[in-house]
Motif scaffolding. Structure first.
Motif, PDB file in Angstrom:
ATOM      1  N   ARG A 128       0.850  -1.188   0.000  1.00 52.24           N
ATOM      2  CA  ARG A 128       0.000   0.000   0.000  1.00 52.24           C
ATOM      3  C   ARG A 128       0.886   1.237   0.000  1.00 52.24           C
ATOM      4  O   ARG A 128       1.916   1.290   0.665  1.00 52.24           O
ATOM      5  CB  ARG A 128      -0.934   0.002   1.201  1.00 52.24           C
ATOM      6  CG  ARG A 128      -0.189  -0.008   2.512  1.00 52.24           C
ATOM      7  CD  ARG A 128      -1.106  -0.102   3.668  1.00 52.24           C
ATOM      8  NE  ARG A 128      -0.263  -0.307   4.850  1.00 52.24           N
ATOM      9  CZ  ARG A 128      -0.654  -0.112   6.055  1.00 52.24           C
ATOM     10  NH1 ARG A 128      -1.879   0.258   6.292  1.00 52.24           N
ATOM     11  NH2 ARG A 128       0.167  -0.299   7.059  1.00 52.24           N
ATOM     12  N   HIS A 129       0.487   2.183  -0.765  1.00 55.90           N
ATOM     13  CA  HIS A 129       1.237   3.431  -0.871  1.00 55.90           C
ATOM     14  C   HIS A 129       0.350   4.556  -0.387  1.00 55.90           C
ATOM     15  O   HIS A 129      -0.710   4.794  -0.928  1.00 55.90           O
ATOM     16  CB  HIS A 129       1.667   3.682  -2.319  1.00 55.90           C
ATOM     17  CG  HIS A 129       2.594   2.646  -2.838  1.00 55.90           C
ATOM     18  ND1 HIS A 129       3.935   2.632  -2.548  1.00 55.90           N
ATOM     19  CD2 HIS A 129       2.372   1.560  -3.609  1.00 55.90           C
ATOM     20  CE1 HIS A 129       4.499   1.604  -3.123  1.00 55.90           C
ATOM     21  NE2 HIS A 129       3.565   0.922  -3.779  1.00 55.90           N
ATOM     22  N   ARG A 130       0.819   5.212   0.649  1.00 58.77           N
ATOM     23  CA  ARG A 130       0.066   6.330   1.197  1.00 58.77           C
ATOM     24  C   ARG A 130       0.833   7.610   0.931  1.00 58.77           C
ATOM     25  O   ARG A 130       2.048   7.603   0.833  1.00 58.77           O
ATOM     26  CB  ARG A 130      -0.116   6.160   2.704  1.00 58.77           C
ATOM     27  CG  ARG A 130      -0.898   4.923   3.075  1.00 58.77           C
ATOM     28  CD  ARG A 130      -0.994   4.777   4.563  1.00 58.77           C
ATOM     29  NE  ARG A 130       0.352   4.496   5.097  1.00 58.77           N
ATOM     30  CZ  ARG A 130       0.616   4.381   6.391  1.00 58.77           C
ATOM     31  NH1 ARG A 130      -0.332   4.550   7.276  1.00 58.77           N
ATOM     32  NH2 ARG A 130       1.827   4.107   6.798  1.00 58.77           N
ATOM     33  N   THR A 131       0.108   8.671   0.852  1.00 62.57           N
ATOM     34  CA  THR A 131       0.752   9.971   0.738  1.00 62.57           C
ATOM     35  C   THR A 131       0.461  10.742   2.021  1.00 62.57           C
ATOM     36  O   THR A 131      -0.634  10.652   2.575  1.00 62.57           O
ATOM     37  CB  THR A 131       0.216  10.763  -0.465  1.00 62.57           C
ATOM     38  OG1 THR A 131      -1.192  10.892  -0.336  1.00 62.57           O
ATOM     39  CG2 THR A 131       0.549  10.055  -1.767  1.00 62.57           C
ATOM     40  N   HIS A 132       1.461  11.444   2.465  1.00 68.17           N
ATOM     41  CA  HIS A 132       1.335  12.207   3.709  1.00 68.17           C
ATOM     42  C   HIS A 132       1.588  13.677   3.409  1.00 68.17           C
ATOM     43  O   HIS A 132       2.415  14.016   2.567  1.00 68.17           O
ATOM     44  CB  HIS A 132       2.343  11.706   4.750  1.00 68.17           C
ATOM     45  CG  HIS A 132       2.177  10.256   5.092  1.00 68.17           C
ATOM     46  ND1 HIS A 132       1.194   9.795   5.922  1.00 68.17           N
ATOM     47  CD2 HIS A 132       2.862   9.161   4.694  1.00 68.17           C
ATOM     48  CE1 HIS A 132       1.278   8.490   6.042  1.00 68.17           C
ATOM     49  NE2 HIS A 132       2.286   8.074   5.291  1.00 68.17           N
ATOM     50  N   SER A 133       0.900  14.512   4.119  1.00 71.20           N
ATOM     51  CA  SER A 133       1.049  15.951   3.906  1.00 71.20           C
ATOM     52  C   SER A 133       2.398  16.429   4.436  1.00 71.20           C
ATOM     53  O   SER A 133       3.032  15.779   5.275  1.00 71.20           O
ATOM     54  CB  SER A 133      -0.076  16.698   4.610  1.00 71.20           C
ATOM     55  OG  SER A 133       0.075  16.587   6.007  1.00 71.20           O
ATOM     56  N   ILE A 134       2.798  17.572   3.936  1.00 69.30           N
ATOM     57  CA  ILE A 134       4.050  18.187   4.396  1.00 69.30           C
ATOM     58  C   ILE A 134       3.957  18.501   5.887  1.00 69.30           C
ATOM     59  O   ILE A 134       4.927  18.317   6.626  1.00 69.30           O
ATOM     60  CB  ILE A 134       4.341  19.472   3.586  1.00 69.30           C
ATOM     61  CG1 ILE A 134       4.497  19.151   2.101  1.00 69.30           C
ATOM     62  CG2 ILE A 134       5.551  20.198   4.118  1.00 69.30           C
ATOM     63  CD1 ILE A 134       5.686  18.297   1.757  1.00 69.30           C
ATOM     64  N   GLU A 135       2.783  18.929   6.328  1.00 72.17           N
ATOM     65  CA  GLU A 135       2.607  19.256   7.745  1.00 72.17           C
ATOM     66  C   GLU A 135       2.809  18.014   8.622  1.00 72.17           C
ATOM     67  O   GLU A 135       3.423  18.092   9.691  1.00 72.17           O
ATOM     68  CB  GLU A 135       1.216  19.851   7.991  1.00 72.17           C
ATOM     69  CG  GLU A 135       0.992  21.216   7.371  1.00 72.17           C
ATOM     70  CD  GLU A 135       0.706  21.156   5.878  1.00 72.17           C
ATOM     71  OE1 GLU A 135       0.242  20.097   5.393  1.00 72.17           O
ATOM     72  OE2 GLU A 135       0.973  22.151   5.189  1.00 72.17           O
ATOM     73  N   PHE A 136       2.286  16.881   8.167  1.00 68.91           N
ATOM     74  CA  PHE A 136       2.444  15.633   8.923  1.00 68.91           C
ATOM     75  C   PHE A 136       3.920  15.249   8.996  1.00 68.91           C
ATOM     76  O   PHE A 136       4.429  14.891  10.074  1.00 68.91           O
ATOM     77  CB  PHE A 136       1.622  14.522   8.268  1.00 68.91           C
ATOM     78  CG  PHE A 136       1.767  13.182   8.934  1.00 68.91           C
ATOM     79  CD1 PHE A 136       1.154  12.928  10.147  1.00 68.91           C
ATOM     80  CD2 PHE A 136       2.525  12.182   8.348  1.00 68.91           C
ATOM     81  CE1 PHE A 136       1.283  11.694  10.772  1.00 68.91           C
ATOM     82  CE2 PHE A 136       2.673  10.953   8.955  1.00 68.91           C
ATOM     83  CZ  PHE A 136       2.040  10.705  10.171  1.00 68.91           C
ATOM     84  N   LYS A 137       4.603  15.307   7.870  1.00 68.88           N
ATOM     85  CA  LYS A 137       6.028  14.968   7.851  1.00 68.88           C
ATOM     86  C   LYS A 137       6.823  15.909   8.756  1.00 68.88           C
ATOM     87  O   LYS A 137       7.720  15.477   9.492  1.00 68.88           O
ATOM     88  CB  LYS A 137       6.559  15.048   6.418  1.00 68.88           C
ATOM     89  CG  LYS A 137       5.955  14.019   5.490  1.00 68.88           C
ATOM     90  CD  LYS A 137       6.428  14.244   4.067  1.00 68.88           C
ATOM     91  CE  LYS A 137       5.732  13.330   3.081  1.00 68.88           C
ATOM     92  NZ  LYS A 137       6.192  13.556   1.702  1.00 68.88           N
ATOM     93  N   ARG A 138       6.489  17.199   8.688  1.00 67.86           N
ATOM     94  CA  ARG A 138       7.168  18.183   9.529  1.00 67.86           C
ATOM     95  C   ARG A 138       6.934  17.886  11.010  1.00 67.86           C
ATOM     96  O   ARG A 138       7.857  17.952  11.823  1.00 67.86           O
ATOM     97  CB  ARG A 138       6.651  19.583   9.174  1.00 67.86           C
ATOM     98  CG  ARG A 138       7.393  20.703   9.863  1.00 67.86           C
ATOM     99  CD  ARG A 138       6.815  22.062   9.514  1.00 67.86           C
ATOM    100  NE  ARG A 138       6.804  22.291   8.079  1.00 67.86           N
ATOM    101  CZ  ARG A 138       5.874  22.984   7.436  1.00 67.86           C
ATOM    102  NH1 ARG A 138       4.876  23.521   8.096  1.00 67.86           N
ATOM    103  NH2 ARG A 138       5.929  23.156   6.145  1.00 67.86           N
TER     104      ARG A 138
END
Length: 130
Positions: free
Chosen positions: A3-13
């Motif tokens: 599964r490939h998920r995308t995460h927001s920049i805010e989440f990564k930060r």
């Protein structure tokens, strides 16, 4: 299947900031169901400034500029094709006369068909004119 998920920049930060605030890599990865290696990559990018608003804006602008360049190439190619077809039509004035009806009939009465001699360029030009 992976599964490939995308995460927001805010989440990564936020993940990178939590790690730098003292939380362990293992606990962050487990709590958010992430790979520890992925968290490491995000931390490296955060420290390099990749999650700053200016960097994000620059990446967006770069993506837009690439898309604009691709569209400009497409428009140029289509312009060349149109000019080629106009040239092909002008070299055969008798075919042009056959394509133009002497009396204008309603549009819905014109049948669309391939020219008898199979001249594809003239057919495309006629189709492009409407």
């Amino acid at each position: 299947m992976a599964r490939h998920r995308t995460h927001s920049i805010e989440f990564k930060r936020q993940i990178a900031q939590d790690y730098l605030a003292g939380e362990t890599l293992h606990s962050l990865a487990r709590r958010h169901d992430l790979s520890r290696n992925l968290v490491r990559i995000w931390i490296q990018k955060f420290e390099a400034g990749a999650f700053d608003d200016e960097a994000i804006a620059a990446d967006t602008i770069e993506a837009y500029e690439a898309r604009i360049a691709a569209l400009e190439r497409l428009v140029g190619r289509q312009t060349l094709e149109i000019e080629f077809l106009k040239g092909a039509l002008s070299t055969h004035p008798e075919r042009e006369a056959q394509l133009r009806p002497s009396s204008p009939a309603p549009r819905h009465l014109h049948r669309r068909r391939m020219p008898a001699d199979g001249d594809r360029a003239l057919h495309l030009l006629r189709s492009a004119r409407g």
